[in-house]
Design a protein around this motif. Structure first.
Motif, PDB file in Angstrom:
ATOM      1  N   ALA A 297       1.391   4.200  -3.017  1.00 39.49           N
ATOM      2  CA  ALA A 297       1.248   5.622  -2.692  1.00 39.49           C
ATOM      3  C   ALA A 297       2.504   6.407  -3.076  1.00 39.49           C
ATOM      4  O   ALA A 297       2.417   7.511  -3.623  1.00 39.49           O
ATOM      5  CB  ALA A 297       0.958   5.779  -1.196  1.00 39.49           C
TER       6      ALA A 297
ATOM      7  N   CYS B  78       0.826  -1.210   0.000  1.00 39.09           N
ATOM      8  CA  CYS B  78       0.000   0.000   0.000  1.00 39.09           C
ATOM      9  C   CYS B  78       0.861   1.261   0.000  1.00 39.09           C
ATOM     10  O   CYS B  78       0.620   2.191  -0.786  1.00 39.09           O
ATOM     11  CB  CYS B  78      -0.926  -0.027   1.219  1.00 39.09           C
TER      12      CYS B  78
ATOM     13  N   PHE C 288      -6.727   5.111  -5.840  1.00 38.57           N
ATOM     14  CA  PHE C 288      -5.845   4.542  -4.826  1.00 38.57           C
ATOM     15  C   PHE C 288      -6.638   4.139  -3.588  1.00 38.57           C
ATOM     16  O   PHE C 288      -6.379   3.091  -2.975  1.00 38.57           O
ATOM     17  CB  PHE C 288      -4.749   5.533  -4.439  1.00 38.57           C
TER      18      PHE C 288
ATOM     19  N   VAL D  43      -0.720  11.213   1.877  1.00 38.91           N
ATOM     20  CA  VAL D  43      -1.121   9.827   2.119  1.00 38.91           C
ATOM     21  C   VAL D  43       0.074   9.001   2.593  1.00 38.91           C
ATOM     22  O   VAL D  43      -0.030   8.217   3.551  1.00 38.91           O
ATOM     23  CB  VAL D  43      -1.739   9.206   0.847  1.00 38.91           C
ATOM     24  N   VAL D  44       1.207   9.169   1.916  1.00 39.63           N
ATOM     25  CA  VAL D  44       2.422   8.444   2.316  1.00 39.63           C
ATOM     26  C   VAL D  44       2.780   8.768   3.758  1.00 39.63           C
ATOM     27  O   VAL D  44       3.062   7.872   4.576  1.00 39.63           O
ATOM     28  CB  VAL D  44       3.606   8.778   1.385  1.00 39.63           C
TER      29      VAL D  44
ATOM     30  N   MET E  79      -1.100  12.684  -2.604  1.00 37.58           N
ATOM     31  CA  MET E  79      -0.485  11.382  -2.384  1.00 37.58           C
ATOM     32  C   MET E  79       0.723  11.478  -1.457  1.00 37.58           C
ATOM     33  O   MET E  79       1.009  10.538  -0.714  1.00 37.58           O
ATOM     34  CB  MET E  79      -0.085  10.738  -3.713  1.00 37.58           C
TER      35      MET E  79
ATOM     36  N   VAL F  60      -6.093   9.693  -6.766  1.00 37.36           N
ATOM     37  CA  VAL F  60      -6.190   9.535  -5.309  1.00 37.36           C
ATOM     38  C   VAL F  60      -7.420   8.698  -4.962  1.00 37.36           C
ATOM     39  O   VAL F  60      -7.363   7.805  -4.106  1.00 37.36           O
ATOM     40  CB  VAL F  60      -6.255  10.907  -4.603  1.00 37.36           C
TER      41      VAL F  60
ATOM     42  N   CYS G 177      -9.548   9.126   0.932  1.00 39.63           N
ATOM     43  CA  CYS G 177      -9.183   9.257  -0.485  1.00 39.63           C
ATOM     44  C   CYS G 177     -10.393   9.128  -1.410  1.00 39.63           C
ATOM     45  O   CYS G 177     -10.385   9.664  -2.523  1.00 39.63           O
ATOM     46  CB  CYS G 177      -8.138   8.204  -0.856  1.00 39.63           C
TER      47      CYS G 177
END
Length: 281
Positions: free
Chosen positions: A59, A55, A139, A218-219, A215, A136, A204
């Protein structure tokens, strides 16, 4: 363009060949095929640390395409089929056939719809309004699939639900998100990480692109370097009494599409997509 994209989480292009009517792209060999096959078909024993790594890797690959590469790219077709796995189960984003280059002078790209049912952001599916936030959204769907080990398009716990994401929203409303976690993991996972991944997935897939994170954010959230922002999804959930009226049209369309191959790429004009999703609106 593809050869200029060098990142550990993107499939590497070695070269190409054009001879007669044979047009070939030569990529690196990925021993474990696609994430879709690993999760939904072969049912590989992918433990929680590997799922977390996959995952985060996806990302990071998208953050590179959107924010770090000299060529800013919207992939447009992020799904488990287009994530390949090497011998160590490291994820590599592949298939740039639908990718769009971003013009920095424009806030969005207006384009004909191209992508895969079940992964397309609503603003893109309805109006052809394309930004990085479309990736996004896609994802978010894939992240949910990684946690649950289930295909968004094909999983319906019962006839009340359209898809995996729909079920997740109802569970979120009732405070039962942990029911999403793949039962094959048993208790062999970190609850805080699983809950974080689920909440990131729901963030997301917010209907409003403005409320979806970048993103890179997100990471940072997945790696626990950034707190998950508070968000309210109640407006997205549906009341039990309105189930049949609100979702029947969309449910019928999903039934029609389930007979198609999950890996098939579907292209529709904007008007066709609007008719397709009319009942949902």
């Amino acid at each position: 363009m593809i050869s200029g994209l060098q990142h550990p989480n993107l499939v590497k292009l070695y070269g190409c060949c054009a001879e007669g009517n044979q047009l070939l792209l030569v990529y690196e060999y990925l021993e474990n095929n696609s994430l879709a096959l690993a999760l939904f078909e072969y049912r590989l024993q992918i433990d929680w640390p590997i799922r977390q790594k996959i995952c985060i890797g996806i990302a990071k690959g998208l953050a590179f395409l959107h924010e770090e590469s000299s060529l800013k790219i919207v992939h447009r077709d992020i799904k488990a089929t287009n994530v390949l796995l090497d011998k160590n189960l490291n994820p590599k984003i592949s298939d740039f056939g639908l990718a769009k280059l971003d013009d920095e002078d424009k806030t969005h790209i207006s384009t004909r719809i191209a992508g895969t049912i079940g992964y397309m952001a609503p603003e893109y599916a309805l109006w052809g309004y394309l930004t990085y936030k479309a990736d996004v959204y896609s994802f978010g769907v894939v992240a949910l699939e990684i946690v649950a080990g289930k295909n968004n398009m094909k999983y319906r716990p019962n006839e009340k639900f359209v898809c995996l994401l729909d079920w997740a929203l109802v569970l979120q409303k009732h405070g039962k998100l942990m029911e999403l976690v793949d039962e094959t993991l048993s208790s062999n996972f970190k609850k805080d990480e699983a809950l974080r991944m689920i909440n990131v997935a729901l963030l997301c897939t917010n209907p409003s692109p403005a409320l979806r994170p970048t993103m890179s954010a997100v990471v940072s959230i997945l790696e626990d370097h950034l707190d998950l922002p508070e968000f309210n999804l109640e407006s997205r959930s549906h009341d039990d009494g309105d189930d049949e009226l609100k979702f029947q049209g969309l449910r019928d369309k999903y039934d029609e599409m389930r007979s198609l191959s999950e890996s098939q790429t579907l292209t529709h004009s904007s008007n066709t997509t609007k008719r397709l999703l009319f009942h949902y609106i």
